[in-house]
Motif scaffolding. Structure first.
Motif, PDB file in Angstrom:
ATOM      1  N   THR A   3       1.564  -1.090  10.969  1.00 51.80           N
ATOM      2  CA  THR A   3       1.510  -0.845   9.518  1.00 51.80           C
ATOM      3  C   THR A   3       0.164  -0.898   9.244  1.00 51.80           C
ATOM      4  N   LEU A  76       3.895  -9.323  -2.220  1.00 49.58           N
ATOM      5  CA  LEU A  76       4.473  -9.127  -1.003  1.00 49.58           C
ATOM      6  C   LEU A  76       4.073 -10.466  -0.045  1.00 49.58           C
ATOM      7  N   GLU A  77       3.009 -11.060  -0.290  1.00 47.89           N
ATOM      8  CA  GLU A  77       2.562 -12.190   0.527  1.00 47.89           C
ATOM      9  C   GLU A  77       3.608 -13.437   0.222  1.00 47.89           C
ATOM     10  N   ALA A  80       7.823 -11.834   0.280  1.00 43.74           N
ATOM     11  CA  ALA A  80       8.460 -10.909   1.332  1.00 43.74           C
ATOM     12  C   ALA A  80       7.933 -11.488   2.635  1.00 43.74           C
ATOM     13  N   LEU A  82       4.685 -11.340   3.997  1.00 40.45           N
ATOM     14  CA  LEU A  82       3.623 -10.528   4.527  1.00 40.45           C
ATOM     15  C   LEU A  82       2.520 -11.376   4.631  1.00 40.45           C
ATOM     16  N   ASP A  87       0.157  -8.619  10.360  1.00 36.63           N
ATOM     17  CA  ASP A  87       1.094  -7.565  10.100  1.00 36.63           C
ATOM     18  C   ASP A  87       0.600  -6.189   9.857  1.00 36.63           C
ATOM     19  N   ARG A 274       3.426   3.450   9.982  1.00 41.01           N
ATOM     20  CA  ARG A 274       3.814   3.126   8.750  1.00 41.01           C
ATOM     21  C   ARG A 274       2.651   3.063   7.779  1.00 41.01           C
ATOM     22  N   PHE A 309      10.942  -3.923   0.830  1.00 43.24           N
ATOM     23  CA  PHE A 309       9.689  -4.204   1.646  1.00 43.24           C
ATOM     24  C   PHE A 309      10.330  -5.476   2.324  1.00 43.24           C
ATOM     25  N   ALA A 310      10.823  -6.415   1.576  1.00 42.45           N
ATOM     26  CA  ALA A 310      11.312  -7.558   2.637  1.00 42.45           C
ATOM     27  C   ALA A 310      12.458  -7.122   3.241  1.00 42.45           C
ATOM     28  N   SER A 312      12.978  -4.497   4.882  1.00 43.85           N
ATOM     29  CA  SER A 312      12.719  -3.867   6.135  1.00 43.85           C
ATOM     30  C   SER A 312      11.986  -4.824   7.234  1.00 43.85           C
ATOM     31  N   ARG A 313      11.803  -5.676   6.815  1.00 42.67           N
ATOM     32  CA  ARG A 313      11.279  -6.727   7.614  1.00 42.67           C
ATOM     33  C   ARG A 313      12.214  -7.518   8.517  1.00 42.67           C
ATOM     34  N   GLN A 314      13.401  -7.301   8.073  1.00 39.82           N
ATOM     35  CA  GLN A 314      14.535  -8.326   8.585  1.00 39.82           C
ATOM     36  C   GLN A 314      15.056  -7.566   9.730  1.00 39.82           C
TER      37      GLN A 314
END
Length: 316
Positions: A3, A76-77, A80, A82, A87, A274, A309-310, A312-314
């Motif tokens: 990403t 995001l940090e 979520a 990040l 990352d 991405r 976004f969170a 999508s990280r799972q």
């Protein structure tokens, strides 16, 4: 999935940008408070309440767009999970968005980025008398063809390539008469469209050299740290991490071409799968789809985007 995070430039501003994030997340509110304090005024009030004419002023739009982007990345940090250093393969931004990318990667503080962009916007606006410069978008011709159009249109004046945004989307900048000639020549050469842009100054061309000089002085007095991840620079379409090189490239960027098509192509070639546009609008995500269709493009500007976004990280 590899990403990279990308940050929008001028033209993506909209009244209300960032407000939902600030209302929902303390991390976002803190960014807007920091920008307001750095500038000594409530830029956030202009961002959220308008009027759009005031927000669109170059000296306001540039720090405002950075603020919206940094609010989103900090959320995001905080919310979520990040970790940019772990990352992200790269960060990059379009024109003023390069400052957002650098601030996201902790090369600049948010306060320094806000003050630099206020100066940058003011210097770019005042570099050329009103009416003496123009910009035009040339659609439907490839880059090399537009270079030839610009060379013919110059006729001893300035007609430079400002933005190489995507295949078939190139922007020229320079003297008013030279840009008018470029529009006519581009149409003659088969451009699908060649249109003057509603801008207040001819950005990214040699006419605003005085703004580059102002930024050279300002950047010399600002601490520039090694970014957490490499920044793909506008004027080289290549990654940079050295602080002195970052300063030099930002000075060149004022009058140089924003090589966005090549920047995205570089990241794709380096294995990025991405690209996440962080901040107001979806302009860059749209360009990505035209440059490298194999790359997934997303954007984060709202609480709902943060949640997506969170998720999508799972793990599936």
């Amino acid at each position: 999935m590899s990403t990279a995070f990308i940050f929008p430039g001028q033209g993506s501003q909209a009244v209300g940008m960032g407000k939902a994030l600030a209302d929902t997340f303390p991390a976002a509110r803190a960014v807007f408070d920091e920008v307001d304090a750095a500038l000594g005024e409530k830029l956030s009030a202009v961002m959220w309440d308008g009027p759009i004419e005031t927000l669109t002023l170059t000296a306001n739009a540039q720090p405002a767009l950075m603020a919206a982007s940094l609010a989103a990345i900090r959320v995001l940090e905080a919310e979520a999970g990040l970790d940019l250093a772990a990352d992200a393969a790269f960060v990059a931004g379009h024109s003023l968005g390069e400052y957002s990318a650098l601030a996201a990667a902790r090369s600049f503080t948010i306060s320094d980025a806000a003050r630099l962009l206020r100066l940058r916007g003011t210097a770019m606006q005042s570099a050329v008398p009103v009416g003496a410069g123009a910009m035009a978008a040339i659609l439907g011709l490839d880059y090399d063809k537009v270079v030839a159009v610009a060379q013919e249109a110059a006729a001893g004046e300035v007609c430079d390539i400002a933005n190489d945004n995507a295949p078939g989307q190139v922007v020229v900048s320079g003297g008013t008469e030279a840009i008018a000639r470029a529009v006519d020549i581009a149409k003659r050469e088969g451009a699908a469209r060649a249109i003057l842009l509603p801008v207040s100054a001819p950005f990214h061309c040699r006419l605003i050299e005085s703004a580059a000089e102002a930024m050279q002085v300002a950047l010399a007095d600002v601490e520039v740290a090694v970014p957490l991840v490499p920044v793909v620079a506008n004027v080289t379409a290549a990654p940079v991490s050295d602080p002195n090189a970052i300063r030099a490239l930002l000075v060149r960027q004022v009058t140089g071409t924003v090589r966005w098509r090549e920047s995205v192509a570089f990241m794709a070639g380096a294995g990025v799968t991405r690209l996440v546009e962080v901040g107001s609008g979806k302009v860059l995500a749209g360009l990505v789809k035209r440059i490298a269709r194999e790359i997934a493009a997303a954007n984060v500007s709202s609480p709902e985007d943060v949640a997506a976004f969170a998720a999508s990280r799972q793990p599936a």
